[in-house]
Scaffold this motif. Structure first.
Motif, PDB file in Angstrom:
ATOM      1  N   ARG A   1       0.848  -1.027  -0.013  1.00 60.06           N
ATOM      2  CA  ARG A   1       0.011   0.027  -0.035  1.00 60.06           C
ATOM      3  C   ARG A   1       0.786   1.326   0.035  1.00 60.06           C
ATOM      4  NH1 ARG A   1      -3.233  -1.957   4.528  1.00 60.06           N
ATOM      5  NH2 ARG A   1      -4.770  -3.328   3.196  1.00 60.06           N
ATOM      6  N   GLU A   2       1.876   1.293   0.766  1.00 68.11           N
ATOM      7  CA  GLU A   2       2.716   2.532   0.995  1.00 68.11           C
ATOM      8  C   GLU A   2       3.430   2.476  -0.422  1.00 68.11           C
ATOM      9  OE1 GLU A   2       5.435   1.445   4.322  1.00 68.11           O
ATOM     10  OE2 GLU A   2       3.707   1.937   5.732  1.00 68.11           O
ATOM     11  N   GLN A   3       3.877   1.609  -0.884  1.00 69.14           N
ATOM     12  CA  GLN A   3       4.588   1.770  -2.219  1.00 69.14           C
ATOM     13  C   GLN A   3       3.728   2.004  -3.437  1.00 69.14           C
ATOM     14  OE1 GLN A   3       6.514  -2.254  -2.962  1.00 69.14           O
ATOM     15  NE2 GLN A   3       8.174  -1.619  -1.797  1.00 69.14           N
ATOM     16  N   GLY A   4       2.498   1.714  -3.318  1.00 71.20           N
ATOM     17  CA  GLY A   4       1.344   2.293  -4.166  1.00 71.20           C
ATOM     18  C   GLY A   4       1.257   3.611  -4.257  1.00 71.20           C
ATOM     19  N   ALA A   5       1.129   3.982  -2.953  1.00 67.50           N
ATOM     20  CA  ALA A   5       0.698   5.529  -2.646  1.00 67.50           C
ATOM     21  C   ALA A   5       2.202   6.457  -3.081  1.00 67.50           C
ATOM     22  CB  ALA A   5       0.614   5.694  -1.389  1.00 67.50           C
ATOM     23  N   GLN A   6       3.186   5.854  -2.736  1.00 69.69           N
ATOM     24  CA  GLN A   6       4.479   6.579  -3.328  1.00 69.69           C
ATOM     25  C   GLN A   6       4.485   6.605  -4.832  1.00 69.69           C
ATOM     26  OE1 GLN A   6       7.987   4.834  -1.752  1.00 69.69           O
ATOM     27  NE2 GLN A   6       9.225   6.302  -2.581  1.00 69.69           N
ATOM     28  N   ILE A   7       3.993   5.388  -5.291  1.00 69.97           N
ATOM     29  CA  ILE A   7       4.429   5.476  -7.095  1.00 69.97           C
ATOM     30  C   ILE A   7       3.103   6.432  -7.529  1.00 69.97           C
ATOM     31  CG2 ILE A   7       3.675   4.003  -8.815  1.00 69.97           C
ATOM     32  CD1 ILE A   7       4.884   1.582  -7.273  1.00 69.97           C
ATOM     33  N   VAL A   8       2.104   6.431  -6.728  1.00 70.81           N
ATOM     34  CA  VAL A   8       0.868   7.509  -7.395  1.00 70.81           C
ATOM     35  C   VAL A   8       1.200   8.924  -7.159  1.00 70.81           C
ATOM     36  CG1 VAL A   8      -1.454   8.366  -6.704  1.00 70.81           C
ATOM     37  CG2 VAL A   8      -0.901   5.905  -7.017  1.00 70.81           C
ATOM     38  N   ALA A   9       2.149   9.264  -6.010  1.00 68.74           N
ATOM     39  CA  ALA A   9       2.339  10.544  -5.659  1.00 68.74           C
ATOM     40  C   ALA A   9       3.644  10.830  -6.874  1.00 68.74           C
ATOM     41  CB  ALA A   9       2.879  10.662  -4.357  1.00 68.74           C
ATOM     42  N   GLU A  10       4.396   9.734  -7.030  1.00 64.68           N
ATOM     43  CA  GLU A  10       5.551  10.180  -8.084  1.00 64.68           C
ATOM     44  C   GLU A  10       4.854  10.326  -9.472  1.00 64.68           C
ATOM     45  OE1 GLU A  10       8.092   6.925  -7.790  1.00 64.68           O
ATOM     46  OE2 GLU A  10       8.926   7.588  -5.826  1.00 64.68           O
ATOM     47  N   MET A  11       3.843   9.782  -9.761  1.00 67.29           N
ATOM     48  CA  MET A  11       3.365   9.811 -11.140  1.00 67.29           C
ATOM     49  C   MET A  11       2.700  11.022 -11.043  1.00 67.29           C
ATOM     50  SD  MET A  11       4.184   6.949 -12.705  1.00 67.29           S
ATOM     51  CE  MET A  11       3.225   6.845 -14.105  1.00 67.29           C
ATOM     52  N   ARG A  12       1.726  11.427 -10.051  1.00 68.09           N
ATOM     53  CA  ARG A  12       1.205  12.953 -10.089  1.00 68.09           C
ATOM     54  C   ARG A  12       2.176  13.797 -10.446  1.00 68.09           C
ATOM     55  NH1 ARG A  12      -3.047  11.828  -5.213  1.00 68.09           N
ATOM     56  NH2 ARG A  12      -4.436  10.966  -6.367  1.00 68.09           N
ATOM     57  N   GLU A  13       3.256  13.796  -9.880  1.00 62.23           N
ATOM     58  CA  GLU A  13       4.419  14.826  -9.597  1.00 62.23           C
ATOM     59  C   GLU A  13       5.086  14.868 -11.161  1.00 62.23           C
ATOM     60  OE1 GLU A  13       8.717  15.338  -7.705  1.00 62.23           O
ATOM     61  OE2 GLU A  13       7.184  14.787  -6.461  1.00 62.23           O
ATOM     62  N   GLN A  14       5.221  13.685 -11.926  1.00 62.79           N
ATOM     63  CA  GLN A  14       5.830  13.902 -12.804  1.00 62.79           C
ATOM     64  C   GLN A  14       4.827  14.363 -13.935  1.00 62.79           C
ATOM     65  OE1 GLN A  14       6.584   9.444 -13.784  1.00 62.79           O
ATOM     66  NE2 GLN A  14       8.783   9.837 -12.743  1.00 62.79           N
ATOM     67  N   ALA A  15       3.529  14.021 -13.911  1.00 64.72           N
ATOM     68  CA  ALA A  15       2.444  14.396 -14.829  1.00 64.72           C
ATOM     69  C   ALA A  15       2.388  15.685 -14.554  1.00 64.72           C
ATOM     70  CB  ALA A  15       1.202  13.763 -14.351  1.00 64.72           C
ATOM     71  N   GLN A  16       2.363  16.342 -13.412  1.00 61.17           N
ATOM     72  CA  GLN A  16       2.335  17.829 -13.145  1.00 61.17           C
ATOM     73  C   GLN A  16       3.505  18.608 -13.705  1.00 61.17           C
ATOM     74  OE1 GLN A  16       0.755  18.978  -9.530  1.00 61.17           O
ATOM     75  NE2 GLN A  16       1.101  21.174 -10.024  1.00 61.17           N
ATOM     76  N   SER A  17       4.714  18.100 -13.435  1.00 64.33           N
ATOM     77  CA  SER A  17       5.935  18.534 -14.288  1.00 64.33           C
ATOM     78  C   SER A  17       5.978  18.636 -15.640  1.00 64.33           C
ATOM     79  CB  SER A  17       7.066  18.122 -13.730  1.00 64.33           C
ATOM     80  OG  SER A  17       7.342  16.603 -14.074  1.00 64.33           O
ATOM     81  N   GLU A  18       5.413  17.601 -16.480  1.00 67.40           N
ATOM     82  CA  GLU A  18       5.254  17.368 -17.530  1.00 67.40           C
ATOM     83  C   GLU A  18       4.185  18.325 -18.226  1.00 67.40           C
ATOM     84  OE1 GLU A  18       6.053  15.854 -21.606  1.00 67.40           O
ATOM     85  OE2 GLU A  18       7.311  15.540 -19.475  1.00 67.40           O
ATOM     86  N   ALA A  19       3.084  18.474 -17.728  1.00 67.13           N
ATOM     87  CA  ALA A  19       1.980  19.203 -17.896  1.00 67.13           C
ATOM     88  C   ALA A  19       2.676  21.048 -17.658  1.00 67.13           C
ATOM     89  CB  ALA A  19       0.869  19.461 -17.085  1.00 67.13           C
TER      90      ALA A  19
END
Length: 183
Positions: free
Chosen positions: A94-112
């Protein structure tokens, strides 16, 4: 002979003779001695073996029961440990999943943000290019118009540039006045 005498001389079927009685007692005692010497020890031996077998079986059953109880306790301990391990693994996932989701959001935001900034730069470049092109076209039109009005050629580049710049400044000045009046 009288009847009583005859009866006395006749052998009595229930009468026991002393010699027969002694012989029966001796045979009986020999028979009891033989049974006591050969049969009784075998019975006692069989009885002792059976008793020890039963006691051994009970002891083995008790040991087996204790072993089974120990194995059950060990199994329960292993099962509890496996459950704790599974819960820990689920929590890590669960923790790794939450961390991956947070990283993906951050990457998506920086890409946007990168795409947005690139689009703004491209719009600014196109705007500057369009403005430069409009100035050239306006300059060309203004030069042609001025040549027609004045009646002389404005082929001198310096003169042409000054005329175009003055015309554009006048246009920009009138655009500012119009936009301020519209407000």
């Amino acid at each position: 002979m009288s009847g009583a005498q005859l009866a006395a001389e006749e052998p009595q079927p229930l009468a026991v003779h002393a010699s027969e009685l002694i012989l029966v007692v001796v045979v009986f005692l020999i028979l009891v001695g033989l049974i006591w010497k050969f049969v009784v020890p075998n019975f006692e031996k069989a009885y002792a073996e059976r008793t020890s077998a039963i006691e051994g079986g009970m002891k083995e059953a008790k040991e087996a029961q204790e072993e089974a109880k120990a194995a059950l306790e060990q199994y329960n301990a292993q099962l509890a440990e496996a459950r704790h391990e599974a819960a820990r693994i689920r929590e890590e996932a669960r923790e790794q999943g939450a961390q991956i989701v947070a990283e993906m959001r951050e990457q998506a935001q920086s890409e946007a943000e990168r795409i947005t900034s690139t689009a703004h730069l491209q719009v600014e470049a196109e705007k500057s290019q369009a403005l430069l092109q409009v100035r050239r076209e306006v300059g060309t039109i203004a030069t042609t118009l001025a040549e027609r009005i004045v009646g002389e050629s404005l082929e001198d580049e310096t003169r042409q540039r000054r005329t175009v710049e003055r015309f554009i400044e006048d246009l920009e000045g009138s655009d500012s006045g119009v936009s301020e009046g519209a407000r």
